[in-house]
Design an enzyme around this catalytic site. Structure first.
Site, mmCIF file in Angstrom:
data_model
loop_
_atom_site.group_PDB
_atom_site.id
_atom_site.type_symbol
_atom_site.label_atom_id
_atom_site.label_comp_id
_atom_site.label_asym_id
_atom_site.label_seq_id
_atom_site.Cartn_x
_atom_site.Cartn_y
_atom_site.Cartn_z
ATOM 1 N N ALA A 1 -18.912 39.212 -7.726
ATOM 2 C CA ALA A 1 -17.317 39.020 -7.984
ATOM 3 C C ALA A 1 -17.147 37.567 -8.379
ATOM 4 O O ALA A 1 -15.891 37.024 -7.979
ATOM 5 C CB ALA A 1 -16.614 39.374 -6.609
ATOM 6 N N LEU B 1 -17.005 36.689 -14.526
ATOM 7 C CA LEU B 1 -17.177 37.948 -15.437
ATOM 8 C C LEU B 1 -17.023 39.361 -14.576
ATOM 9 O O LEU B 1 -16.405 40.117 -15.355
ATOM 10 C CB LEU B 1 -18.889 37.897 -15.983
ATOM 11 C CG LEU B 1 -18.930 38.717 -17.121
ATOM 12 C CD1 LEU B 1 -18.236 38.639 -18.350
ATOM 13 C CD2 LEU B 1 -20.392 38.763 -17.413
ATOM 14 N N GLY B 2 -17.538 39.411 -13.263
ATOM 15 C CA GLY B 2 -17.105 40.733 -12.731
ATOM 16 C C GLY B 2 -15.747 40.879 -12.685
ATOM 17 O O GLY B 2 -15.397 42.072 -12.764
ATOM 18 N N ASN C 1 -27.102 35.579 -17.634
ATOM 19 C CA ASN C 1 -27.293 34.676 -18.660
ATOM 20 C C ASN C 1 -28.974 34.579 -18.890
ATOM 21 O O ASN C 1 -29.816 34.626 -17.697
ATOM 22 C CB ASN C 1 -26.942 33.062 -18.161
ATOM 23 C CG ASN C 1 -25.402 33.282 -19.053
ATOM 24 O OD1 ASN C 1 -25.219 33.754 -19.920
ATOM 25 N ND2 ASN C 1 -24.511 32.367 -18.127
ATOM 26 N N ALA D 1 -15.052 33.930 -19.625
ATOM 27 C CA ALA D 1 -14.213 33.892 -18.502
ATOM 28 C C ALA D 1 -14.390 32.768 -17.517
ATOM 29 O O ALA D 1 -15.651 32.605 -17.382
ATOM 30 C CB ALA D 1 -14.141 35.324 -17.932
ATOM 31 N N LYS E 1 -29.227 34.560 -27.689
ATOM 32 C CA LYS E 1 -28.032 33.943 -26.755
ATOM 33 C C LYS E 1 -28.669 32.850 -25.775
ATOM 34 O O LYS E 1 -28.147 31.740 -25.769
ATOM 35 C CB LYS E 1 -27.514 34.916 -25.958
ATOM 36 C CG LYS E 1 -26.337 34.409 -24.898
ATOM 37 C CD LYS E 1 -25.690 35.408 -24.061
ATOM 38 C CE LYS E 1 -24.450 34.648 -23.333
ATOM 39 N NZ LYS E 1 -23.922 35.466 -22.355
ATOM 40 N N ASN F 1 -18.025 21.779 -24.644
ATOM 41 C CA ASN F 1 -18.885 22.249 -25.453
ATOM 42 C C ASN F 1 -19.093 21.233 -26.624
ATOM 43 O O ASN F 1 -20.037 20.739 -27.185
ATOM 44 C CB ASN F 1 -18.881 23.557 -25.789
ATOM 45 C CG ASN F 1 -19.331 24.551 -24.783
ATOM 46 O OD1 ASN F 1 -19.535 24.193 -23.563
ATOM 47 N ND2 ASN F 1 -19.070 25.996 -24.925
ATOM 48 N N GLU G 1 -28.023 28.251 -13.296
ATOM 49 C CA GLU G 1 -28.973 29.137 -14.037
ATOM 50 C C GLU G 1 -30.149 28.605 -14.892
ATOM 51 O O GLU G 1 -30.716 29.143 -15.719
ATOM 52 C CB GLU G 1 -28.263 30.257 -14.829
ATOM 53 C CG GLU G 1 -27.497 30.764 -13.882
ATOM 54 C CD GLU G 1 -26.545 32.049 -14.501
ATOM 55 O OE1 GLU G 1 -26.851 33.442 -14.128
ATOM 56 O OE2 GLU G 1 -25.808 31.706 -15.563
#
Length: 308
Positions: A14, A17-18, A104, A130, A186, A204, A270
C-alpha cells in the site's frame, strides 16, 4: 468487491504505486491485501489522491480479508520486502491467480520465480510516477507506460487477459515478450540516477551538474555495459547508456526519485536491487564494478539497511 469477498484485483503493498493502481481502477475492482488480517483496525483504507491532471479526490478501498476468489495479484512492495510479504499471503490466493511483480531493480523478481516456479509469475516495468508527500496522500506525478511479461512457464500466454483486467484503470499497459531486457533497461537508468539523487539530496535534474555524477558516470556506464553483455543480452555501449540516463534525468528534472524519498523518510532503500545487484552480479561473473559498489556502500551509510 467487499472486504469479505475478495474477487477481482488484489494489491499487495500500500505504498505510492499500489495506491496509484487502486485509485485508477474502478472502486469495485480492487482492494489491498493485509499481511496480517488480524491486526487490521479498519476494513477500509482511505487516502487523498491527486491525478495526473491535478484533480484531487478521496479514495476508499477495502482491505481484503479473504483472497479465495482473487483473479489477479499486483505486488507493489519494496524489492527487499517482496519475498517475505508474498510468503505470508501466498497460501491464501488461488494457485491459478497471476502474480505481477512491480519491483524496482533486479533480484527480487528472480527470487520469487525460483521460489514458486509452478505459479504464474510475471514482472512489470513501469514509468508511471507516483509519490506520497504525506502518509495519507498520493500524487500521480507523471503518466507513463507499464510493460508486463511472463517469468514462469505457467504465466505464458496470460498477458493479454491481464491487460484486459487492468485496462479500466486508464493507465497504458502493454505486453513485453522480453521483459528481462526491459527490466535491465530500467535498472541501468535507475543505477545512473537514483543513488546520486539520494547522496546529493536533490531532484533528478540537478545530478547532471554535480561533480559526483560527472566524475563517476562514465565508469558506471562501462560497468553496466560489460555486465549487460556478459548476461547475453543485446549489447549497449557506455555512450548509449549515458545518453539514456541523462535524457531521463532531464525529462524528469523536478522529480524526486524513490531512493531519495526513502532516505528522506528514514526508510531502507532499494540500493541492494539496483547498484548493489550490478556489483554482486558482476562479481559472480568475474567482472569488477567498483563505482556501483562505492555508490551502494555510500547510500547504505545514509539509512540503516537490513541484510538480504
Amino acid at each position: 468487491m467487499s472486504g469479505s469477498e475478495g474477487g477481482g484485483i488484489a494489491i499487495l503493498g500500500a505504498g505510492a504505486l499500489g495506491r496509484l493502481w487502486a485509485a485508477c481502477l474502478p472502486p469495485a475492482a480492487a482492494g489491498f491485501v493485509p499481511r496480517n488480517p488480524s491486526a487490521l483496525s479498519s476494513f477500509r483504507l482511505h487516502y487523498h489522491f491527486q491525478d495526473s491532471s491535478g484533480r484531487q479526490h478521496t479514495v476508499t478501498r477495502p482491505w481484503l480479508t479473504t483472497l479465495a476468489d482473487a483473479e489477479l495479484l499486483l505486488v507493489t512492495t519494496k524489492a527487499g520486502d517482496t519475498l517475505e510479504a508474498l510468503n505470508q499471503i501466498i497460501g491464501r490466493i488461488p494457485e491459478s491467480c497471476p502474480i505481477v511483480l512491480f519491483q524496482n531493480g533486479l533480484g527480487s523478481q528472480q527470487a520469487v520465480a525460483a521460489r514458486w516456479p509452478a505459479r504464474p509469475v510475471l514482472a512489470a516495468s513501469t514509468t508511471e510516477a507516483a509519490n506520497r508527500p504525506e502518509p495519507d496522500q498520493v500524487v500521480h506525478a507523471a503518466r507513463g507506460h507499464t510493460w508486463i511479461g511472463a517469468l514462469t512457464e505457467p504465466a505464458t500466454g496470460l498477458v493479454p487477459n491481464i491487460i484486459r483486467q487492468l485496462s479500466p484503470s486508464g493507465l497504458d499497459v502493454r505486453g513485453e515478450d522480453r521483459i528481462l531486457e526491459r527490466l535491465w533497461g530500467k535498472l541501468a537508468i535507475n543505477a545512473g540516477i537514483n543513488p546520486f539523487t539520494a547522496l546529493l539530496d536533490c531532484p533528478n535534474g540537478e545530478i547532471l551538474e554535480s561533480p559526483l555524477f560527472l566524475d563517476s558516470i562514465q565508469a558506471l556506464c562501462e560497468e553496466l555495459a560489460n555486465l549487460i553483455a556478459a548476461e547475453g543480452l543485446p549489447p549497449h555501449s557506455p555512450r548509449e547508456l549515458r545518453d539514456d540516463i541523462e535524457r531521463v534525468a532531464r525529462n524528469t528534472a523536478s522529480n524526486t526519485s524513490s531512493m531519495r524519498g526513502d532516505v528522506q523518510n528514514g526508510r531502507a532503500t532499494e540500493i541492494d536491487f539496483i547498484n548493489g545487484y550490478v556489483a554482486n552480479r558482476s562479481r559472480e561473473l568475474g567482472l569488477s564494478a567498483p563505482v556501483n559498489q562505492m555508490l551502494t556502500e555510500r547510500v547504505k551509510q545514509l539509512v540503516p539497511h537490513p541484510s538480504h
